[in-house]
Design an enzyme around this catalytic site. Structure first.
Site, PDB file in Angstrom:
ATOM      1  N   HIS A  54       0.821  -1.210   0.000  1.00  0.00           N
ATOM      2  CA  HIS A  54       0.000   0.000   0.000  1.00  0.00           C
ATOM      3  C   HIS A  54       0.856   1.261   0.000  1.00  0.00           C
ATOM      4  CE1 HIS A  54      -3.950   1.859   0.529  1.00  0.00           C
ATOM      5  NE2 HIS A  54      -3.393   2.699   1.367  1.00  0.00           N
ATOM      6  N   HIS A 100     -10.091   2.769  -0.711  1.00  0.00           N
ATOM      7  CA  HIS A 100     -10.300   2.380   0.683  1.00  0.00           C
ATOM      8  C   HIS A 100     -11.118   1.090   0.683  1.00  0.00           C
ATOM      9  CE1 HIS A 100     -10.079   4.262   4.900  1.00  0.00           C
ATOM     10  NE2 HIS A 100      -8.870   4.205   4.378  1.00  0.00           N
TER      11      HIS A 100
END
Length: 729
Positions: A54, A100
């Site tokens: 990420h 998200h």
């Protein structure tokens, strides 16, 4: 002896605790090599989040290097909180998209809300005032109860945060497919406006300059959130999941206004949002970009409760926080500003010239790490990809029942109106929205000028799965066409690359091929990539999502006056621009009739896209067209149905196409409506019919006549999602 009970250096190694944090044995050994010793608990936690997929893009970085990132209008490209592109008159547009996904799968309301909050802070940290929000969402089919719960929660979360903070949601897209069961995609985009001389960077430099923390007090929420987002969802991940971050849009609003005031102070050196990996990423990245070191005194960090350890402070992803570096001696000026805005703030450290990332708590050192390797030397993996041998079947479309296919398509949530979602969003707050969600790209006026920013967000996962290379081109071209359709000049783009596990050869190959196609499209369409995000490991119980690159694109409208009468009227003539072929690979009719993607041949001509786009844009700006619509899902039949329903006008169209071609999704096509007395003189344009003021939608070819009441089409399109959501099954 430390006041915090944490695993020892020996336990970290012998019990392989670093593996639970997402590091491999080889990565652990690399950490030892960098430090010249074995890491303690706080240090290994810091490396694990900074080297997560990420944060470090360790499987995708080689592909990102393909993208063009510069251009005559690009003022700031990838590497900062968001991209910045010149729009003239000393003004610029700032924008970015981020995912998200995993948090939204676990807690849909807060996952989506904090996704919106995070992307807003990215824009604000550059110094820009946000003017619009967009979102791209994917869920499993709404026939499934869990998917209905996820969809409802995500939509409420987006609306709940965006509405409270006062930024309009002006465009978006939503699709439903079983490949997203249990693994929704929530991609949020924000667009802002800034003057050139106010552009900020996330930089820590100047020995002795203080580091200021501002925003919500740090709690234990979201610890290891970046790591959690870098692995597939499984039953085991339930036990490891972090407590989901909680957004507070009212504090977010205060923080936004305080930050925009702070950037007017000449003593501000650098600023960065505390997003993924929280205080760790913001502070270490700022030091790396400034070629400096940084020393944080963690006992000074505002905390929500007693006993939060340095490890927890550094890895917490508590929302609504910013980190600033200011000139020494001016810190009180900033602290007073934040107090005026009723925000917690504190000086928590200083910039050093040691190139070390040092963390102490009451004079006890908990981390001492060289800055550059932490921020810039995450391992990069180049793997072997593999293209599966797909069996392409001989799918038949000749004998379809046009009426039946038409009704089923307009009743499917992917095709249907998304009013169920966007009626929950404030689309007008700020009073500058010119084009709301529905049938066009969003358009928002640049306050105090004649200019406007058009924005769109698009993804075509089935096309990409059908043929990753051509599909990668197609998704960029779709965003381009949507901006052309409102007369905007496409400027640049941001992307969010949502894929399954790159460690699977076929997924890795999808990533390689599709990004290659995207990069080619960016070059030809002159839309450089100025920001973005990568979200891999989108898998649930071993099943991967479709490869879903999502493109956010912005365009400039120099003078919005032509939009005042850019609306179709009865008796105006309809043109189809672009040839229609038998293109069904990845299409909605293919999904309806055969379910699976058949990997049929497809291609797109990007040079034609540019020539056609420029001609159509000129026709709009010159006032010759009253409506333009890029054709997409469901082809010409569904495109005309949406036109008819949206403007409540009848349609009379006759096409020299086969029944199947009515639903073909051939690339590069537009519906263009000519204003009364005007003719659309564009290569590849043919007149196909007219708009009427009666209540009938009439579509015919040589063998079929489809006649439907416009009211029925409106009801089917508008009611499809709501009907699904009422299901008790």
């Amino acid at each position: 002896m430390s006041k915090f009970l944490e695993p020892s250096i020996k336990e970290i190694e012998t019990e392989h605790l670093y593996r639970d944090m997402g590091l491999t044995d080889e990565e652990y050994q690399k950490v030892i090599s960098i430090l010249g010793r074995k890491p303690n608990f706080t240090e290994i936690g810091i490396f694990s989040v900074m080297w997560s997929e990420h944060c470090s893009y360790k499987h995708s970085k080689p592909f990102l290097k393909q993208f063009p990132t510069t251009g005559e209008r690009v003022l700031m490209g990838p590497g900062e909180g968001a991209g910045v592109v010149d729009i003239g008159d000393n003004q610029a547009v700032v924008f970015k998209v981020e995912s998200h996904n995993h948090p939204s799968a676990i807690e849909p309301y807060q996952g989506a809300a904090t996704g919106v909050g995070g992307i807003i802070r990215d824009i604000v940290s550059i110094g820009a005032r946000p003017i619009s929000l967009l979102n791209s969402l994917r869920f499993g089919e709404l026939s499934n109860k869990t998917n209905r719960r996820l969809f409802s929660g995500v939509v409420k979360g987006i609306g709940g945060y965006g509405n409270c903070i006062g930024i309009p949601t002006v465009a978006g897209e939503i699709e439903f497919d079983e490949r997203y069961d249990g693994n929704p995609l929530v991609n949020a985009m924000c667009v802002g406006i800034i003057d050139h001389d106010k552009i900020q960077k996330g930089t820590a430099k100047g020995k002795g300059n203080p580091v200021i923390y501002v925003g919500l007090k740090t709690g234990r929420d979201g610890i290891h959130g970046a790591t959690f987002a870098s692995e597939e969802l499984s039953e085991a991940s339930e036990s490891k999941r972090p407590s989901v971050q909680i957004g507070d849009p009212f504090v977010g609003k205060k923080l936004m206004e305080a930050t925009l005031e702070a950037i007017t102070y000449p003593e501000l050196v650098g600023i960065q949002d505390m997003g993924a990996a929280g205080l760790t990423s913001s502070s270490s990245e700022m030091a790396a970009k400034g070629g400096s070191g940084i020393h944080l005194h963690l006992e000074k960090v505002p905390t929500r409760e007693e006993g939060i350890s340095p490890y927890e402070m550094m890895l917490s992803e508590t929302q609504e926080r910013m980190l600033l570096v200011v000139e020494k001696g001016t810190e009180q000026k900033f602290l007073d500003l934040f107090e005026h805005h009723e925000l917690d703030s504190a000086v928590i450290g200083e910039v050093t010239d040691t190139n070390r990332f040092v963390l102490s708590y009451e004079d006890e050192v908990y981390a001492d790490i060289p800055v550059e390797p932490l921020a810039d030397e995450a391992p990069v993996y180049i793997l072997e990809g593999k293209t599966p041998n797909y069996e392409t079947k001989d799918n038949k479309y000749e004998d379809i029942d046009v009426k039946d296919v038409f009704n089923q398509l307009i009743s499917h949530p992917t095709i249907a109106s998304k009013e169920f979602a966007y009626e929950q969003y404030d689309q007008q707050v700020g009073a500058n929205t010119i084009r709301k969600p529905g049938i066009h790209a969003g358009v928002v006026r640049v306050e105090g000028t004649k200019k406007a920013i058009a924005s769109t967000i698009d993804g075509e996962a089935r096309y990409v799965f059908n043929n990753p290379y051509e599909g990668g081109k197609m998704v960029v071209a779709e965003a381009y066409r949507n901006l052309i359709s409102v007369g905007a000049t496409p400027l640049a783009m941001t992307d969010c690359l949502n894929y399954g596990s790159p460690e699977k050869p076929e997924i890795y190959q999808q990533l390689a091929d599709s990004t290659k196609g995207m990069a080619e499209a960016c070059e030809i369409l002159k839309t450089p990539v100025v920001s973005g995000n990568v979200s891999l490991y989108n898998e649930t119980k071993g099943t991967s999502i479709f490869p879903t690159p999502v493109i956010g694109m912005v365009g400039l409208i120099e003078d919005v006056e032509y939009l005042n009468d850019f609306k179709p009227q009865a008796s105006e003539r309809i043109y189809l621009v672009g040839d229609t072929e038998n293109n069904f690979g990845g299409s909605q009719i293919e999904k309806l009739l055969y379910r699976d993607v058949n990997h049929e041949h497809c291609e797109i001509d990007l040079n034609t896209e540019v020539q056609r786009g420029e001609t159509i844009k000129k026709a709009i700006v010159d006032g010759k067209a009253s409506h333009v619509q890029a054709l997409g899902k469901g082809g010409i039949a569904i495109g005309l149905a949406k036109l008819s329903a949206h403007f409540n006008l009848g349609v009379e169209v006759n096409l020299e196409l086969t029944n199947a071609q009515l639903f073909s999704e051939t690339q590069g096509r537009y519906i263009v409506v000519a204003k009364k007395g005007e003719t659309i003189d564009i290569d590849g344009a043919i007149e196909i019919g007219k708009l009427t003021d009666d209540t009938q939608f009439k579509l015919s070819n040589q063998t079929t006549q489809l006649t439907v009441d416009v009211k029925n089409i409106r009801e089917q399109l508008k009611g499809a999602i709501g009907q699904c959501m009422k299901s008790k099954v």
